[in-house]
Design an enzyme around this catalytic site. Structure first.
Site, PDB file in Angstrom:
ATOM      1  N   GLU A 127      42.886  49.837  42.624  1.00 34.43           N
ATOM      2  CA  GLU A 127      42.501  48.632  43.351  1.00 34.43           C
ATOM      3  C   GLU A 127      41.833  49.042  44.674  1.00 34.43           C
ATOM      4  O   GLU A 127      42.416  49.781  45.464  1.00 34.43           O
ATOM      5  CB  GLU A 127      43.763  47.806  43.629  1.00 34.43           C
ATOM      6  CG  GLU A 127      43.474  46.364  43.830  1.00 34.43           C
ATOM      7  CD  GLU A 127      44.737  45.508  43.791  1.00 34.43           C
ATOM      8  OE1 GLU A 127      45.850  46.052  43.913  1.00 34.43           O
ATOM      9  OE2 GLU A 127      44.584  44.288  43.636  1.00 34.43           O
ATOM     10  N   SER A 140      52.081  44.733  47.113  1.00 34.62           N
ATOM     11  CA  SER A 140      51.678  45.801  46.196  1.00 34.62           C
ATOM     12  C   SER A 140      52.706  46.009  45.079  1.00 34.62           C
ATOM     13  O   SER A 140      53.897  45.705  45.240  1.00 34.62           O
ATOM     14  CB  SER A 140      51.505  47.108  46.970  1.00 34.62           C
ATOM     15  OG  SER A 140      52.766  47.567  47.393  1.00 34.62           O
ATOM     16  N   GLU A 196      54.575  38.819  42.870  1.00 35.15           N
ATOM     17  CA  GLU A 196      53.139  38.664  42.622  1.00 35.15           C
ATOM     18  C   GLU A 196      52.481  39.908  43.197  1.00 35.15           C
ATOM     19  O   GLU A 196      52.391  40.070  44.412  1.00 35.15           O
ATOM     20  CB  GLU A 196      52.662  37.373  43.289  1.00 35.15           C
ATOM     21  CG  GLU A 196      51.355  36.863  42.732  1.00 35.15           C
ATOM     22  CD  GLU A 196      50.200  37.186  43.651  1.00 35.15           C
ATOM     23  OE1 GLU A 196      49.533  38.221  43.382  1.00 35.15           O
ATOM     24  OE2 GLU A 196      49.976  36.446  44.604  1.00 35.15           O
ATOM     25  N   LYS A 250      59.820  36.266  55.844  1.00 34.97           N
ATOM     26  CA  LYS A 250      59.383  37.398  56.660  1.00 34.97           C
ATOM     27  C   LYS A 250      57.896  37.604  56.407  1.00 34.97           C
ATOM     28  O   LYS A 250      57.492  38.145  55.384  1.00 34.97           O
ATOM     29  CB  LYS A 250      60.165  38.666  56.309  1.00 34.97           C
ATOM     30  CG  LYS A 250      60.061  39.706  57.386  1.00 34.97           C
ATOM     31  CD  LYS A 250      59.981  41.121  56.891  1.00 34.97           C
ATOM     32  CE  LYS A 250      58.836  41.436  56.024  1.00 34.97           C
ATOM     33  NZ  LYS A 250      57.477  41.316  56.621  1.00 34.97           N
ATOM     34  N   CYS A 258      44.368  39.906  45.727  1.00 35.60           N
ATOM     35  CA  CYS A 258      44.898  40.516  44.496  1.00 35.60           C
ATOM     36  C   CYS A 258      44.073  40.108  43.293  1.00 35.60           C
ATOM     37  O   CYS A 258      44.163  40.747  42.249  1.00 35.60           O
ATOM     38  CB  CYS A 258      46.329  40.062  44.260  1.00 35.60           C
ATOM     39  SG  CYS A 258      47.394  40.386  45.632  1.00 35.60           S
TER      40      CYS A 258
HETATM   41  C1  SIN Z   1      46.270  36.640  46.140  1.00 35.85           C
HETATM   42  O1  SIN Z   1      45.289  37.320  46.056  1.00 35.85           O
HETATM   43  O2  SIN Z   1      47.383  37.152  46.174  1.00 35.85           O
HETATM   44  C2  SIN Z   1      46.217  35.137  46.163  1.00 35.85           C
HETATM   45  C3  SIN Z   1      44.891  34.597  45.825  1.00 35.85           C
HETATM   46  C4  SIN Z   1      44.897  33.134  45.516  1.00 35.85           C
HETATM   47  O3  SIN Z   1      45.887  32.430  45.628  1.00 35.85           O
HETATM   48  O4  SIN Z   1      43.843  32.652  45.104  1.00 35.85           O
END
Ligand code: SIN
Length: 502
Positions: free
Chosen positions: A405, A243, A264, A187, A298
């Site tokens: 963040e 998140s 993640e 999804k 992230c």
């Molecule tokens: C992410 O920010 O979730 C992935 C970044 C990456 O794979 O370098």
């Protein structure tokens, strides 16, 4: 931008798909409902994709379950072949895949092309890993007993991916799952379904069998669809990137059937520049690390800690580099920063900025949305979702930019005086995905790397993601690792067999 005009921009218009992908067929939602997808660079409607509901998702799960019965036993050579072919097709169609990504996500074409190649590298890596799902024979006390360990695919996997990496987050998960012998229901984020659907088209061409990869799209039904994917007993594992807040909800939902999880989640990465760093190199890497994908990753540097002795010089050089970044529509020439993904992101960045300035931060460059001050540098007429790349100095711990963040193009520079002090600040967050630091002192490099509480650390570099290395966090940044030799084990069950051969 009308739908037809997107397809016309592609060398292979059939990569622009507007239906869900179930059992290798292109399908509409049973209700025929659709939702619109917008280009964040100009807010025009790109097209419409199915508003799948729980019934549609059930069909995809059934298709994946049916396919699992044979895919689990497929020869590793077959898995290698299809994943490798899929990777080659991604290379062949990289230009089109990148264009689709730029139009739906906003990231500049060069960056989108980089993501497509990065994404393809996961298929290549895991095609090889399929051949290395080894077991063990363990010596034991009883002479007539043989202790065997075999690894088997976990089953049907639900995969939920974010808008900031519309392609790479799919291949990093699906590549590992398919290589392990699992089948998948993906999804994608409602903002970026077209990259996922183009990938599905290429998977079909590569020979991925019916039901092994399914893609369902949904927007208004998102809550119900996600809750179905995380609670249906047929689904044995959930892999999610997004998140920390949503990660926790998924964990709670998945606990009803105790599914395996890979999460993640949020990063809030610290980047530390020590007084002995190579300053010019640190500035270059820090700019790349902060402004990758317009600050919307992230692993972007979120809090930049700079030693007092070099703070002013670093701030001046960093500001100069940021001032010259080219902002504009992602398909334009030499564009380095595109739009933010949606108005919510603009509002968040603006409010964080206001909070910092109110509390005493100084704006060295940027400091506003383009919408309020004219147009982005390429003359984009609708600059509503473009934000000026911003550098803040004299940032303090009480400001939101130091603790939350940002997920946008704002770089807060925080002054520190001692190693212990900055380590305490860096480790003060409840998340721990990536961190970065710059030093030329070898003992400090070891010491600080061992003390930083994150899953990935860049020392004098901002590169922490590749197919062959483990990506993932500790603390509230998630569970599990993606990529590398560790990534495939997330999709395998360990089975122990004790055989009495007397
Ligand atoms: C992410 O920010 O979730 C992935 C970044 C990456 O794979 O370098």
């Amino acid at each position: 931008m009308a739908t037809a005009s997107i397809a016309k921009r592609l060398k292979d218009p059939s990569l622009f798909r507007q239906q869900a992908f179930v059992n290798n067929e292109w399908v509409s939602a049973a209700t025929s409902k659709t939702f619109e997808v917008n280009d964040p660079g100009n807010q025009e409607v790109i097209g419409c994709v199915p508003e799948c509901n729980v019934n549609d998702v059930s069909k995809a799960i059934s298709a994946a379950d049916h396919a699992f019965q044979s895919w689990r036993n497929s020869p590793v050579e077959t898995r290698y072949q299809v994943l490798n072919k899929w990777k080659s097709l991604m290379h062949e169609h990289a230009e089109d895949l990148a264009k689709i990504m730029t139009i739906e996500n906003g990231k500049p074409l060069k960056e989108a092309t980089g993501e497509v190649l990065y994404a393809a590298s996961f298929l290549e890596w895991f095609s090889e890993e399929a051949k290395r799902i080894d077991g063990d024979i363990i010596p034991g006390g009883m002479p007539s007993h043989r202790h065997l360990v075999i690894k088997q695919p976990v089953g049907v996997v639900a995969i939920m991916t974010p808008w900031n990496f519309p392609t790479a987050m799919i291949t990093r998960k699906v590549g590992a799952a398919i290589a392990a012998g699992c089948t998948t229901v993906v999804k994608p984020a409602a903002e970026t379904p077209y990259s996922a659907l183009a990938l599905a088209e290429l998977a079909k061409r590569a020979g991925v069998p019916p039901g092994v990869l399914n893609v369902v799209t949904s927007h208004e039904n998102l809550r119900d669809v996600s809750s179905h994917l995380t609670t249906d007993p047929i689904v044995k594992k959930v892999s999610f990137t997004g998140s920390t807040r949503v990660g926790k909800q998924i964990m709670e939902q998945a606990s009803s059937t105790l599914k395996r999880l890979s999460l993640e989640l949020g990063g809030n990465a610290p980047l530390i520049v020590f007084e002995d760093a190579d300053l010019d190199a640190a500035v270059k890497v820090a700019v790349a690390c902060k402004f990758r994908n317009n600050g919307q990753t992230c692993v972007c540097a979120n809090r930049l800690y700079v030693h007092d002795a070099i703070y002013d010089e670093f701030a001046q050089k960093f500001t100069q580099a940021v001032k010259h970044m080219r902002v504009g529509y992602g398909l334009g020439e030499n564009i380095e920063l595109g739009p933010l993904i949606h108005q919510g992101a603009m509002d968040k960045v603006s409010s964080f900025l206001r909070d910092a300035v109110d509390k005493g931060a100084k704006v060295q460059t940027g400091g506003a949305a383009y919408g309020s001050s004219g147009t982005a540098v390429d003359g984009t007429t609708n600059a509503a979702q473009f934000f000026q790349p911003t550098v803040l100095t004299e940032v303090t711990a009480d400001m939101l930019v130091s603790s939350e963040e940002i997920f946008g193009p704002v770089a807060p520079l925080i002054r520190f005086k001692a190693e212990e002090e900055v380590l305490a600040w860096a480790n003060g967050a409840d998340v721990g995905l990536a961190s970065y630091f710059f030093t030329r002192d070898l003992s400090r490099a070891w010491r600080v790397a061992e003390k930083l509480e994150t899953g990935m650390i860049g020392v004098n570099t901002s590169v922490v993601g590749s197919a062959s290395t483990p990506f993932g966090g500790i603390k509230q940044s998630g569970i599990g690792r993606e990529g590398s030799k560790y990534g495939i084990s997330e999709y395998l069950n360990i089975k122990y067999i004790n055989m009495d051969i007397s």
